[in-house]
Motif scaffolding. Structure first.
Motif, PDB file in Angstrom:
ATOM      1  N   LYS A   1      -5.067  24.610  23.426  1.00 21.07           N
ATOM      2  CA  LYS A   1      -5.650  23.686  22.107  1.00 21.07           C
ATOM      3  C   LYS A   1      -6.291  24.489  21.001  1.00 21.07           C
ATOM      4  CE  LYS A   1      -6.240  19.912  25.540  1.00 21.07           C
ATOM      5  NZ  LYS A   1      -6.501  20.844  26.926  1.00 21.07           N
TER       6      LYS A   1
ATOM      7  N   ASP B   1     -12.925  25.302  25.341  1.00 23.11           N
ATOM      8  CA  ASP B   1     -13.137  24.571  26.204  1.00 23.11           C
ATOM      9  C   ASP B   1     -12.801  25.056  27.656  1.00 23.11           C
ATOM     10  OD1 ASP B   1     -12.631  22.477  28.097  1.00 23.11           O
ATOM     11  OD2 ASP B   1     -10.720  21.594  27.188  1.00 23.11           O
ATOM     12  N   VAL B   2     -13.186  25.209  28.544  1.00 24.01           N
ATOM     13  CA  VAL B   2     -13.234  26.215  29.695  1.00 24.01           C
ATOM     14  C   VAL B   2     -11.938  25.702  30.431  1.00 24.01           C
ATOM     15  CG1 VAL B   2     -15.319  27.091  30.186  1.00 24.01           C
ATOM     16  CG2 VAL B   2     -14.782  24.857  31.299  1.00 24.01           C
ATOM     17  N   SER B   3     -11.282  24.253  30.249  1.00 22.88           N
ATOM     18  CA  SER B   3     -10.234  23.874  31.205  1.00 22.88           C
ATOM     19  C   SER B   3      -9.116  24.682  31.194  1.00 22.88           C
ATOM     20  CB  SER B   3     -10.219  22.264  31.102  1.00 22.88           C
ATOM     21  OG  SER B   3      -9.786  22.103  29.670  1.00 22.88           O
ATOM     22  N   PRO B   4      -8.726  24.978  29.883  1.00 19.53           N
ATOM     23  CA  PRO B   4      -7.364  25.897  29.828  1.00 19.53           C
ATOM     24  C   PRO B   4      -7.397  27.027  30.763  1.00 19.53           C
ATOM     25  CG  PRO B   4      -7.739  25.373  27.719  1.00 19.53           C
ATOM     26  CD  PRO B   4      -9.062  24.962  28.519  1.00 19.53           C
TER      27      PRO B   4
ATOM     28  N   ALA C   1      -9.116  27.375  33.454  1.00 23.29           N
ATOM     29  CA  ALA C   1      -9.145  27.059  34.686  1.00 23.29           C
ATOM     30  C   ALA C   1      -7.848  26.978  35.237  1.00 23.29           C
ATOM     31  CB  ALA C   1     -10.089  26.215  35.274  1.00 23.29           C
ATOM     32  N   ASP C   2      -6.982  26.024  34.484  1.00 22.79           N
ATOM     33  CA  ASP C   2      -5.467  25.797  34.564  1.00 22.79           C
ATOM     34  C   ASP C   2      -4.696  26.983  34.871  1.00 22.79           C
ATOM     35  OD1 ASP C   2      -6.261  23.021  34.327  1.00 22.79           O
ATOM     36  OD2 ASP C   2      -5.344  23.124  32.166  1.00 22.79           O
TER      37      ASP C   2
ATOM     38  N   ARG D   1      -5.365  28.589  38.116  1.00 29.06           N
ATOM     39  CA  ARG D   1      -4.688  27.934  39.204  1.00 29.06           C
ATOM     40  C   ARG D   1      -3.325  28.296  39.259  1.00 29.06           C
ATOM     41  NH1 ARG D   1      -8.820  23.986  38.667  1.00 29.06           N
ATOM     42  NH2 ARG D   1      -8.202  23.267  36.781  1.00 29.06           N
TER      43      ARG D   1
ATOM     44  N   ASP E   1     -20.595  29.642  31.841  1.00 25.68           N
ATOM     45  CA  ASP E   1     -19.788  28.577  32.064  1.00 25.68           C
ATOM     46  C   ASP E   1     -18.408  29.176  31.933  1.00 25.68           C
ATOM     47  OD1 ASP E   1     -21.948  26.816  31.606  1.00 25.68           O
ATOM     48  OD2 ASP E   1     -21.437  26.462  29.510  1.00 25.68           O
ATOM     49  N   TRP E   2     -17.914  30.226  31.230  1.00 29.38           N
ATOM     50  CA  TRP E   2     -16.576  30.578  31.447  1.00 29.38           C
ATOM     51  C   TRP E   2     -16.431  31.263  32.708  1.00 29.38           C
ATOM     52  CZ3 TRP E   2     -13.383  29.489  27.761  1.00 29.38           C
ATOM     53  CH2 TRP E   2     -13.930  29.589  26.389  1.00 29.38           C
TER      54      TRP E   2
ATOM     55  N   ALA F   1     -16.307  28.639  35.559  1.00 30.88           N
ATOM     56  CA  ALA F   1     -14.919  27.952  35.463  1.00 30.88           C
ATOM     57  C   ALA F   1     -13.797  28.571  36.098  1.00 30.88           C
ATOM     58  CB  ALA F   1     -14.835  27.427  34.086  1.00 30.88           C
TER      59      ALA F   1
ATOM     60  N   VAL G   1     -12.567  28.556  40.732  1.00 28.59           N
ATOM     61  CA  VAL G   1     -11.142  28.292  41.126  1.00 28.59           C
ATOM     62  C   VAL G   1     -10.659  29.673  41.853  1.00 28.59           C
ATOM     63  CG1 VAL G   1      -8.687  28.199  40.369  1.00 28.59           C
ATOM     64  CG2 VAL G   1     -10.405  27.060  39.184  1.00 28.59           C
TER      65      VAL G   1
END
Ligand SMILES: *Cc1c(COP(=O)(O)O)cnc(C)c1O
Length: 430
Positions: free
Chosen positions: A163, A212-215, A217-218, A221, A260-261, A264, A268
């Motif tokens: 993003k 955003d940290v979610s990418p 973490a994705d 995974r 946070d990074w 995250a 995982v």
């Protein structure tokens, strides 16, 4: 007056903008303009913040050299204990020159030449981050010729959307980077069969300026799913590398903190029975050096519009010095070094002298400027000088490092003679 986005930027009692306590008008008087000025403590703080966030979990921070490859910056990061992520033989030479340890280098890049591979294997880099089957074949040949075993990490493309701007997004399946993650097991098998190659890790890098940290973490995974497949096949690895891309604040972004990074991704990875024991590498560039720097420039002319058109402040820095606004449409904060006490603030197009309409540093910035005033573009420590060119036969800017001992020139302004030093006029034209 707007709040300054970084702790190392302050205003003195007379409102002069200071970087790590050093007044920027003094720096301009001593070193001229345009000049990049970097805060040493800002780089040290960013590195310490990130490494501390890992606690005693094994990790390595490999600074992405392309963000800012000045020898002094590399030497500073080497002293802090950083490894390095390089993308060319030139960057390898720089890191070694600056005192970086070869075994802490990871060599990324989609188009490594035979010479660069040889240079890296002779130097003994920690690993080559490989991006295609064809590259594996070439590395194997070069390693065989040298009689060494090449340490390999495959850069996989996890197909996650970071993003971010399309030009700085690298982990989607349509990007040129990495091998499609579904192809990776076959390539690891291939590596296992080749006596000149040894798999040491898995690597990915999904893009830049990710806020955003979610990418992350994705991506972690997906890398772990690949690790599971490899484990079943008896392929052992020594590290995981989740790349760089941690975003910074340019204007009003609210990027996650280093902690946070790290949380995250480790939340995982550390749930995985094997991955939790593997050292985790990151390849941050911008996060470590971006906030530290400003580009200092002087207003040459003001061209206010007589009616309702745009008004231009023409400054002595241009897109050749700082291309991010022109190339990515990046919005970088711009401050008057000493806001003019008489002039009212007004919306200015901050533009350079280069003959391109795309030559701008900022649009519609409300600043109180007079001719001869100084401005500072903030957050210019990464992808500033390192992307500079000589377009319009403009020598590249000077670079200055500020610490508690004062300001030191770490990159002299390029002379015009040096710009044509490698050119020659054939006798037939003399
Ligand atoms: C550019 C790059 C980085 C660093 O990206 P930042 O956004 O500066 O953190 C890390 N790894 C690779 C492979 C890169 O190409």
């Amino acid at each position: 007056m707007t709040a300054l986005p970084y702790d190392h930027l302050t205003r003195s009692a007379d409102q002069t903008l200071c970087l790590e306590g050093c007044a920027l008008d003094q720096i301009a008087a001593e070193f001229g303009t345009p000049t990049y000025v970097y805060s040493r403590s800002a780089i040290e703080r960013a590195y310490t913040e990130l490494t501390t966030a890992f606690g005693d979990r094994p990790h390595r921070i490999c600074y992405a050299v392309k963000a800012n490859s000045n020898l002094a910056i590399l030497a500073l990061l080497a002293r802090l204990g950083a490894g390095f992520d390089i993308v060319s033989g030139g960057e390898l030479a720089r890191v070694l020159k600056a005192g970086g340890a070869a075994e802490k280098i990871v060599f990324s890049g989609v188009g490594k030449t035979r010479d660069e591979i040889e240079q890296a294997l002779r130097a003994g880099v920690g690993c080559l981050n490989v991006e295609s089957e064809a590259e594996l074949a070439r590395i194997s040949e070069v390693a065989a010729g040298l009689g060494v075993v090449a340490p390999i990490s495959l850069r996989v493309n996890p197909d996650v959307d970071a993003k971010t701007h399309p030009y700085i997004s690298t982990g989607l399946k349509d990007n040129k980077f990495g091998v499609p993650i579904e192809q990776a097991p076959a390539l690891y098998r291939h590596i296992a069969r080749d006596a000149n190659l040894k798999a040491v890790g898995i690597d990915c890098h999904i893009g830049s300026q990710i806020t955003d940290v979610s990418p992350f973490a994705d991506a972690a995974r997906r890398v772990l799913a690949l690790l599971d497949t490899l484990v079943l096949e008896g392929i052992e690895l020594a590290h995981l590398d989740l790349g760089g891309g941690l975003g910074i604040r340019y204007t009003d972004e609210q990027p996650p903190s280093a902690a946070d990074w790290v949380d995250a991704v480790t939340s995982v990875i550390d749930r995985h029975p094997i991955a939790r024991h593997l050292p985790l590498m990151l390849e941050p560039g911008k996060f470590l050096v971006g906030p530290s720097g400003v580009l200092l420039s002087r207003v040459e002319y003001l061209k206010p519009h007589p009616s309702d058109g745009k008004s231009f402040a023409i400054v002595d820095a241009a897109m050749n010095d700082l291309v991010r606004p022109a190339l990515y449409g990046s919005v970088m904060a711009i401050e008057a070094v000493k806001p003019d006490p008489v002039m009212a603030a007004k919306d200015w197009e901050i533009v350079g002298p280069v003959c391109e309409t795309g030559d701008f540093l900022g649009h519609g910035r409300s600043l109180a400027l007079a001719q001869g005033d100084l401005i500072a573009v903030l957050g210019a420590g990464a992808y500033g000088f390192s992307m500079a060119s000589n377009y319009n036969t403009r020598g590249r800017a000077a670079e200055v490092l500020v610490d508690e001992r004062g300001a030191t020139l770490i990159g002299a302004r390029e002379s015009v003679e040096s710009l044509w030093a490698l050119e020659s006029i054939p006798p037939s034209l003399m």
